[in-house]
Design a protein around this motif. Structure first.
Motif, PDB file in Angstrom:
ATOM      1  N   THR A 289       0.822  -1.208   0.000  1.00 55.58           N
ATOM      2  CA  THR A 289       0.000   0.000   0.000  1.00 55.58           C
ATOM      3  C   THR A 289       0.860   1.263   0.000  1.00 55.58           C
ATOM      4  N   ALA A 290       2.121   1.116  -0.366  1.00 56.16           N
ATOM      5  CA  ALA A 290       3.039   2.259  -0.388  1.00 56.16           C
ATOM      6  C   ALA A 290       2.844   3.088  -1.659  1.00 56.16           C
ATOM      7  N   ALA A 291       3.280   4.316  -1.591  1.00 54.23           N
ATOM      8  CA  ALA A 291       3.293   5.181  -2.777  1.00 54.23           C
ATOM      9  C   ALA A 291       4.348   4.656  -3.748  1.00 54.23           C
ATOM     10  N   PRO A 292       4.179   4.913  -5.040  1.00 57.60           N
ATOM     11  CA  PRO A 292       5.200   4.494  -6.007  1.00 57.60           C
ATOM     12  C   PRO A 292       6.523   5.215  -5.748  1.00 57.60           C
ATOM     13  N   VAL A 293       7.599   4.525  -6.046  1.00 55.12           N
ATOM     14  CA  VAL A 293       8.935   5.124  -5.985  1.00 55.12           C
ATOM     15  C   VAL A 293       9.372   5.366  -7.416  1.00 55.12           C
ATOM     16  N   ALA A 294       9.741   6.604  -7.718  1.00 47.53           N
ATOM     17  CA  ALA A 294      10.166   6.973  -9.068  1.00 47.53           C
ATOM     18  C   ALA A 294      11.677   7.080  -9.129  1.00 47.53           C
ATOM     19  N   THR A 295      12.274   6.368 -10.064  1.00 53.33           N
ATOM     20  CA  THR A 295      13.680   6.550 -10.382  1.00 53.33           C
ATOM     21  C   THR A 295      13.705   7.436 -11.616  1.00 53.33           C
ATOM     22  N   VAL A 296      14.031   8.705 -11.417  1.00 52.04           N
ATOM     23  CA  VAL A 296      13.956   9.687 -12.499  1.00 52.04           C
ATOM     24  C   VAL A 296      15.156   9.531 -13.420  1.00 52.04           C
ATOM     25  N   LEU A 297      14.882   9.314 -14.696  1.00 53.27           N
ATOM     26  CA  LEU A 297      15.929   9.162 -15.708  1.00 53.27           C
ATOM     27  C   LEU A 297      16.229  10.493 -16.393  1.00 53.27           C
ATOM     28  N   GLU A 298      15.191  11.305 -16.579  1.00 50.65           N
ATOM     29  CA  GLU A 298      15.362  12.619 -17.208  1.00 50.65           C
ATOM     30  C   GLU A 298      14.210  13.504 -16.758  1.00 50.65           C
ATOM     31  N   ASN A 299      14.540  14.766 -16.460  1.00 50.91           N
ATOM     32  CA  ASN A 299      13.505  15.736 -16.103  1.00 50.91           C
ATOM     33  C   ASN A 299      13.944  17.106 -16.599  1.00 50.91           C
ATOM     34  N   THR A 300      13.327  17.559 -17.686  1.00 48.56           N
ATOM     35  CA  THR A 300      13.655  18.870 -18.242  1.00 48.56           C
ATOM     36  C   THR A 300      12.538  19.880 -17.975  1.00 48.56           C
TER      37      THR A 300
END
Length: 131
Positions: free
Chosen positions: A47-58
């Protein structure tokens, strides 16, 4: 006018075709992408929130992920960037094998629904924001 061609070499740089003096030339133009992008791998369990591994953020903003119900996750962006008819999302669940759908809920939030928890296993998510 310029036409976008595939991005090469480094993020947010690319070649464009430029019409000059009646001829068309291939020209290197920094920041030639016509959209900003947030690309991440999402993993979620229990029931945890998703964990995002950010590859690119412009985008120049951050996205916080929360769980609002079974299989329903909301990405809230720190600036009002999710404009109607200007935001596109490509999403899959990775190894989970179940389809996911997305909905833009406001200029600062979008929802991703996989119907059940534990489906996102390094699932890919790309958000494109067009001018």
């Amino acid at each position: 006018p310029y036409w976008r061609m595939p991005t090469v070499a480094a993020p947010n740089t690319g070649y464009v075709l430029a019409k000059k003096n009646g001829s068309i030339d291939l020209e290197w133009v920094p920041n030639a992408n016509i959209y900003t992008v947030y690309t991440a791998l999402l993993t979620q369990s229990g029931t945890a929130a998703p964990v995002a591994t950010v590859l690119e953020n412009t985008t120049g903003a951050t996205i916080a992920w929360t769980r609002t119900g079974s299989g329903v996750y909301v990405g809230t962006i720190s600036s009002a960037l999710f404009a109607a008819n200007k935001t596109v999302v490509f999403v899959n669940t990775g190894g989970g094998g179940t389809a996911a759908k997305w909905t833009r809920t406001s200029t600062t939030a979008l929802s991703v629904d996989s119907t059940t928890d534990g489906i996102f296993i390094a699932g890919s998510l790309e958000i494109r924001i067009y001018p």
